[in-house]
Design a protein around this motif. Structure first.
Motif, PDB file in Angstrom:
ATOM      1  N   ARG A 178      11.399   1.216   8.258  1.00 47.35           N
ATOM      2  CA  ARG A 178      12.628   0.772   6.892  1.00 47.35           C
ATOM      3  C   ARG A 178      12.867  -0.462   7.103  1.00 47.35           C
ATOM      4  NH1 ARG A 178      15.383   6.006   6.004  1.00 47.35           N
ATOM      5  NH2 ARG A 178      16.248   5.166   4.485  1.00 47.35           N
TER       6      ARG A 178
ATOM      7  N   LYS B 253      11.746  -6.879   0.366  1.00 48.06           N
ATOM      8  CA  LYS B 253      11.843  -5.872  -1.292  1.00 48.06           C
ATOM      9  C   LYS B 253      10.430  -4.906  -2.055  1.00 48.06           C
ATOM     10  CE  LYS B 253      14.752  -4.438  -4.956  1.00 48.06           C
ATOM     11  NZ  LYS B 253      15.523  -5.414  -5.812  1.00 48.06           N
ATOM     12  N   ASP B 254       9.557  -6.209  -2.550  1.00 51.44           N
ATOM     13  CA  ASP B 254       8.336  -5.284  -2.337  1.00 51.44           C
ATOM     14  C   ASP B 254       7.315  -3.936  -1.398  1.00 51.44           C
ATOM     15  OD1 ASP B 254       7.915  -6.882  -5.018  1.00 51.44           O
ATOM     16  OD2 ASP B 254       6.345  -7.797  -3.409  1.00 51.44           O
TER      17      ASP B 254
ATOM     18  N   GLU C 163       9.907  -2.182   0.232  1.00 48.69           N
ATOM     19  CA  GLU C 163      10.803  -1.545   0.843  1.00 48.69           C
ATOM     20  C   GLU C 163      10.991  -1.623   1.822  1.00 48.69           C
ATOM     21  OE1 GLU C 163       9.022   2.267  -0.691  1.00 48.69           O
ATOM     22  OE2 GLU C 163       9.720   1.981  -2.708  1.00 48.69           O
TER      23      GLU C 163
ATOM     24  N   ASP D 255      14.340  -2.992   4.452  1.00 49.99           N
ATOM     25  CA  ASP D 255      15.485  -3.937   4.257  1.00 49.99           C
ATOM     26  C   ASP D 255      15.384  -5.065   5.486  1.00 49.99           C
ATOM     27  OD1 ASP D 255      16.187  -1.810   2.217  1.00 49.99           O
ATOM     28  OD2 ASP D 255      17.312  -0.397   3.826  1.00 49.99           O
TER      29      ASP D 255
ATOM     30  N   SER E 122      20.989   2.613  -0.788  1.00 49.97           N
ATOM     31  CA  SER E 122      19.933   1.092  -1.706  1.00 49.97           C
ATOM     32  C   SER E 122      21.625   1.129  -1.573  1.00 49.97           C
ATOM     33  CB  SER E 122      20.049   2.269  -2.727  1.00 49.97           C
ATOM     34  OG  SER E 122      20.900   2.939  -3.722  1.00 49.97           O
TER      35      SER E 122
END
Length: 291
Positions: free
Chosen positions: A134, A159-160, A162, A164, A274
Motif C-alpha cells: 500500500r 497514484k494510479d 493506489e 502512497d 486519504s
C-alpha cells in the motif's frame, strides 16, 4: 514522526552480497527493539527476506511487540540492477517470507539503497501492487555520494496503482539539503546538532537507521572473518556506533515516534488515510526537488 529501521546484516548487505547472513543482525536488531521497548515506541522494520528466512523468531518478536514488519527486498540487491521479472520475484519472495514468519500482511516497502529510478516506476509499482503493498518509502530526495535524486519526478503512476509514497526527510541549511535525520548522518553528528537542525521538520518526517549502527564490535568481527576493510568504509560505516544507543534513547524521548502502520494504516484509521497521509504528489515532489 515515523521511526524506521532497515534490517540487514552489514557484511552481507554492504561488504559482499554473497556472504552469509550472520547472527550479528539478530543481536543488533534485538538491541534496537530493547531501546524502543524501554520507551514504549513502535517502529516500522523494513526487513530483508534473507534475514526473515534465517531468523524467523526475530520477525515474530517484531509483531508480538506491536511493530510493523515491512519489506526491504530479499538480499539487498539494487532495484535498478534487476530485470522486471527479477524485481517481481525478489519482492514477492521477501514478502512471503516476512508474512510467513510474522503472520501479518506486509503493506510497506523500501528499496535497498533507495535504488528506485524514474524509468522503473511502472514495473516497480506493478510489482508492489501485485504483492498488496500500500505504500513505498524508497525515494531519497537529495543527492548524496551513494544515492539520492535531485531532478523532477512524476509520481502520478504511484497514484494510479493506489500506492502512497513517503519520501525520506531532510534538513535544510541555507541552499543545501542535508539528510541529517537518520543513517550515518545521525550516527556521525553530535545529537544536539541533529536536534537543532531538525526543529523545522514536520510531524510527518521519516527517521531511518540500520541495526548494525548499534553494533560497536562489528569491525573486529569483519576483519577477523573477511580481512581488511576498505578505507572508505572505516569512517562512513563504523565511526560513532558506540554512541548510537544513547542517541536513539534521547531521540524517542524528544520526538513522538511511531510506525507507518500505526500512523496511517491502522484499521481504525482506514477512512482517514486519504486526508492524513503525507503522500508526495508529482507536483509536490517537483516543488520539493527544485528547492
Amino acid at each position: 514522526m515515523i521511526f524506521t529501521v532497515d534490517v540487514e546484516d552489514w557484511s552481507q548487505s554492504v561488504l559482499n552480497r554473497n556472504h552469509p547472513v550472520t547472527e550479528r543482525v539478530l543481536h543488533s536488531t534485538h538491541k534496537v527493539m530493547d531501546i524502543l521497548s524501554e520507551n514504549n515506541t513502535k517502529a516500522t522494520f523494513f526487513t530483508l527476506g534473507n534475514v526473515a528466512e534465517k531468523f524467523p523468531q526475530l520477525i515474530q518478536r517484531m509483531t508480538e511487540e506491536g511493530h510493523e514488519v515491512a519489506s526491504h527486498g530479499y538480499s539487498h540487491q539494487n532495484i535498478y540492477s534487476m530485470s522486471s521479472k527479477e524485481m517481481l520475484e525478489d519482492i514477492s519472495k521477501s514478502v512471503k517470507l516476512l508474512e510467513d514468519a510474522g503472520g501479518q500482511k506486509v503493506i510497506g516497502f523500501r528499496a535497498p539503497n533507495f535504488s528506485i529510478r524514474e524509468h522503473l516506476f511502472p514495473e516497480f509499482c506493478e510489482a508492489l501492487a501485485t504483492n498488496g503493498i500500500r505504500y513505498d518509502s524508497s525515494l531519497f530526495p537529495m543527492k548524496v555520494i551513494k544515492y539520492g535524486i535531485e531532478k523532477k519526478y512524476d509520481l502520478s503512476i504511484f497514484k494510479d496503482y493506489e500506492i502512497d509514497e513517503h519520501y525520506l526527510s531532510y534538513i535544510t541549511a541555507g541552499s543545501y539539503k542535508l539528510p541529517y535525520f537518520g543513517g550515518g548522518y545521525f550516527r556521525l553528528s553530535p545529537y544536539q546538532m541533529t536536534r537543532f537542525l531538525s526543529k523545522p521538520l514536520p510531524d510527518s518526517s521519516v527517521f531511518y537507521m540500520h541495526p548494525y549502527e548499534v553494533d560497536a564490535d562489528e569491525l573486529e568481527f569483519v576483519k577477523k572473518e573477511y580481512g581488511k576493510v576498505p578505507a572508505k568504509w572505516l569512517i562512513t560505516q563504523f565511526v560513532g556506533r558506540k554512541g548510537v544507543p544513547n542517541k536513539l534513547s534521547r531521540l524517542i524521548k524528544d520526538y513522538d515516534m511511531t510506525s507507518f502502520k500505526q500512523a496511517y494504516y491502522a484499521e481504525t484509521k482506514s477512512n482517514e488515510t486519504s486526508s492524513q497521509t503525507p503522500v508526495l504528489s508529482a507536483a509536490g515532489f517537483s516543488q520539493l526537488a527544485a528547492q
